[in-house]
Design a protein around this motif. Structure first.
Motif, PDB file in Angstrom:
ATOM      1  N   PHE A   7       0.878  -1.174   0.000  1.00  0.00           N
ATOM      2  CA  PHE A   7       0.000   0.000   0.000  1.00  0.00           C
ATOM      3  C   PHE A   7       0.912   1.221   0.000  1.00  0.00           C
ATOM      4  N   HIS A   8       0.673   2.142  -0.944  1.00  0.00           N
ATOM      5  CA  HIS A   8       1.545   3.299  -1.142  1.00  0.00           C
ATOM      6  C   HIS A   8       0.772   4.582  -0.900  1.00  0.00           C
ATOM      7  N   GLY A   9       1.384   5.507  -0.174  1.00  0.00           N
ATOM      8  CA  GLY A   9       0.746   6.792   0.060  1.00  0.00           C
ATOM      9  C   GLY A   9       1.590   7.682   0.948  1.00  0.00           C
ATOM     10  N   VAL A  10       0.961   8.746   1.455  1.00  0.00           N
ATOM     11  CA  VAL A  10       1.649   9.718   2.300  1.00  0.00           C
ATOM     12  C   VAL A  10       1.282   9.451   3.759  1.00  0.00           C
ATOM     13  N   ILE A  11       2.275   9.584   4.637  1.00  0.00           N
ATOM     14  CA  ILE A  11       2.023   9.408   6.064  1.00  0.00           C
ATOM     15  C   ILE A  11       1.253  10.632   6.567  1.00  0.00           C
ATOM     16  N   THR A  12       0.079  10.377   7.167  1.00  0.00           N
ATOM     17  CA  THR A  12      -0.741  11.466   7.699  1.00  0.00           C
ATOM     18  C   THR A  12      -0.595  11.604   9.210  1.00  0.00           C
ATOM     19  N   SER A  13      -0.207  10.518   9.894  1.00  0.00           N
ATOM     20  CA  SER A  13       0.033  10.604  11.345  1.00  0.00           C
ATOM     21  C   SER A  13       0.844   9.409  11.812  1.00  0.00           C
ATOM     22  N   ILE A  14       1.571   9.632  12.900  1.00  0.00           N
ATOM     23  CA  ILE A  14       2.322   8.568  13.573  1.00  0.00           C
ATOM     24  C   ILE A  14       2.010   8.699  15.057  1.00  0.00           C
ATOM     25  N   ASN A  15       1.464   7.627  15.634  1.00  0.00           N
ATOM     26  CA  ASN A  15       1.083   7.632  17.045  1.00  0.00           C
ATOM     27  C   ASN A  15       1.590   6.382  17.740  1.00  0.00           C
ATOM     28  N   GLU A  16       1.698   6.452  19.066  1.00  0.00           N
ATOM     29  CA  GLU A  16       2.030   5.252  19.825  1.00  0.00           C
ATOM     30  C   GLU A  16       0.853   4.302  19.759  1.00  0.00           C
ATOM     31  N   PHE A  17       1.149   3.013  19.842  1.00  0.00           N
ATOM     32  CA  PHE A  17       0.124   1.980  19.764  1.00  0.00           C
ATOM     33  C   PHE A  17       0.328   1.028  20.926  1.00  0.00           C
ATOM     34  N   LEU A  18      -0.663   0.937  21.805  1.00  0.00           N
ATOM     35  CA  LEU A  18      -0.579   0.023  22.941  1.00  0.00           C
ATOM     36  C   LEU A  18      -1.088  -1.345  22.524  1.00  0.00           C
ATOM     37  N   ILE A  19      -0.273  -2.376  22.785  1.00  0.00           N
ATOM     38  CA  ILE A  19      -0.668  -3.723  22.386  1.00  0.00           C
ATOM     39  C   ILE A  19      -1.377  -4.471  23.497  1.00  0.00           C
ATOM     40  N   ASP A  20      -1.266  -3.995  24.746  1.00  0.00           N
ATOM     41  CA  ASP A  20      -1.996  -4.615  25.854  1.00  0.00           C
ATOM     42  C   ASP A  20      -2.294  -3.568  26.913  1.00  0.00           C
ATOM     43  N   GLU A  21      -3.096  -3.955  27.873  1.00  0.00           N
ATOM     44  CA  GLU A  21      -3.541  -3.001  28.893  1.00  0.00           C
ATOM     45  C   GLU A  21      -2.537  -2.805  30.018  1.00  0.00           C
ATOM     46  N   THR A  22      -1.513  -3.650  30.088  1.00  0.00           N
ATOM     47  CA  THR A  22      -0.523  -3.537  31.166  1.00  0.00           C
ATOM     48  C   THR A  22       0.476  -2.420  30.901  1.00  0.00           C
ATOM     49  N   GLY A  23       0.549  -1.976  29.670  1.00  0.00           N
ATOM     50  CA  GLY A  23       1.510  -0.925  29.319  1.00  0.00           C
ATOM     51  C   GLY A  23       2.875  -1.481  28.992  1.00  0.00           C
ATOM     52  N   GLU A  24       3.014  -2.801  29.082  1.00  0.00           N
ATOM     53  CA  GLU A  24       4.289  -3.424  28.725  1.00  0.00           C
ATOM     54  C   GLU A  24       4.504  -3.232  27.221  1.00  0.00           C
ATOM     55  N   GLY A  25       5.643  -2.813  26.848  1.00  0.00           N
ATOM     56  CA  GLY A  25       5.928  -2.542  25.434  1.00  0.00           C
ATOM     57  C   GLY A  25       5.530  -1.138  25.017  1.00  0.00           C
ATOM     58  N   ALA A  26       5.137  -0.316  25.985  1.00  0.00           N
ATOM     59  CA  ALA A  26       4.734   1.063  25.656  1.00  0.00           C
ATOM     60  C   ALA A  26       5.883   1.781  24.957  1.00  0.00           C
ATOM     61  N   GLY A  27       5.570   2.444  23.866  1.00  0.00           N
ATOM     62  CA  GLY A  27       6.570   3.170  23.099  1.00  0.00           C
ATOM     63  C   GLY A  27       7.267   2.323  22.056  1.00  0.00           C
ATOM     64  N   CYS A  28       7.080   1.005  22.104  1.00  0.00           N
ATOM     65  CA  CYS A  28       7.761   0.105  21.167  1.00  0.00           C
ATOM     66  C   CYS A  28       6.975  -0.113  19.875  1.00  0.00           C
TER      67      CYS A  28
END
Length: 163
Positions: A7-28
């Motif tokens: 999929f090709h296009g322009v980046i419109t935003s970059i945000n953090e994404f939480l993969i679980d509710e514990t916050g482990e991996g936050a920022g990764c």
């Protein structure tokens, strides 16, 4: 087997994404939103394992291509959300193809044939040299000009072997 889709296009935003509710991996993990020229929006989940071609940093406003597994399960939401396997920022005079290449180094969609030259770099994702034949593998290929044949032929600048 992975079926790579782009999929090709322009980046419109970059945000953090939480993969679980514990916050482990936050920022990764990041959620990168990409919009194509028709206004279609796709969100890419970018993990620490996502390979960025030439390890380039991306930012809002950059033109990119995200490659993902079209056979992977995806949540039924809008905009669609895919796990990015490879991300490539647009660079002048460089094309990127991510696909399975057979024993003749022809891509699975039969659109590109690789002609390896002595100067073609063949590396692993970690930057180390790959000393075997890259055929019959998933490859990240960077290249320039192609022939007008079917399949198009090119001598790649670099091949990254996805082990």
């Amino acid at each position: 087997m992975i079926k790579f889709q782009a999929f090709h296009g322009v980046i419109t935003s970059i945000n953090e994404f939480l993969i679980d509710e514990t916050g482990e991996g936050a920022g990764c993990y990041k959620l990168i939103s990409v919009q194509d020229r028709y206004g279609t929006l796709v969100n890419f989940v970018v993990a620490p394992s996502t390979y960025f071609v030439d390890h380039e940093m991306v930012a809002v406003g950059d033109m990119v291509t995200g490659f993902y597994d079209a056979n992977a399960a995806t949540p039924f939401i809008f905009p669609p959300q895919f796990r990015a396997i490879v991300m490539a920022r647009d660079t002048q005079f460089r094309n990127v193809k991510v696909d399975y290449f057979n024993s003749e180094l022809i891509s699975s969609d039969n659109t590109l044939k690789l002609n390896i030259a002595p100067y073609t770099q063949i590396l692993l994702e970690n930057g180390q040299s790959f000393t075997r034949n890259p055929a019959n593998r998933n490859l990240i290929v960077t290249y320039g000009a192609v022939t007008m044949s079917i399949p198009a032929q090119t001598t790649p600048y670099k091949i990254i072997v996805m082990c």
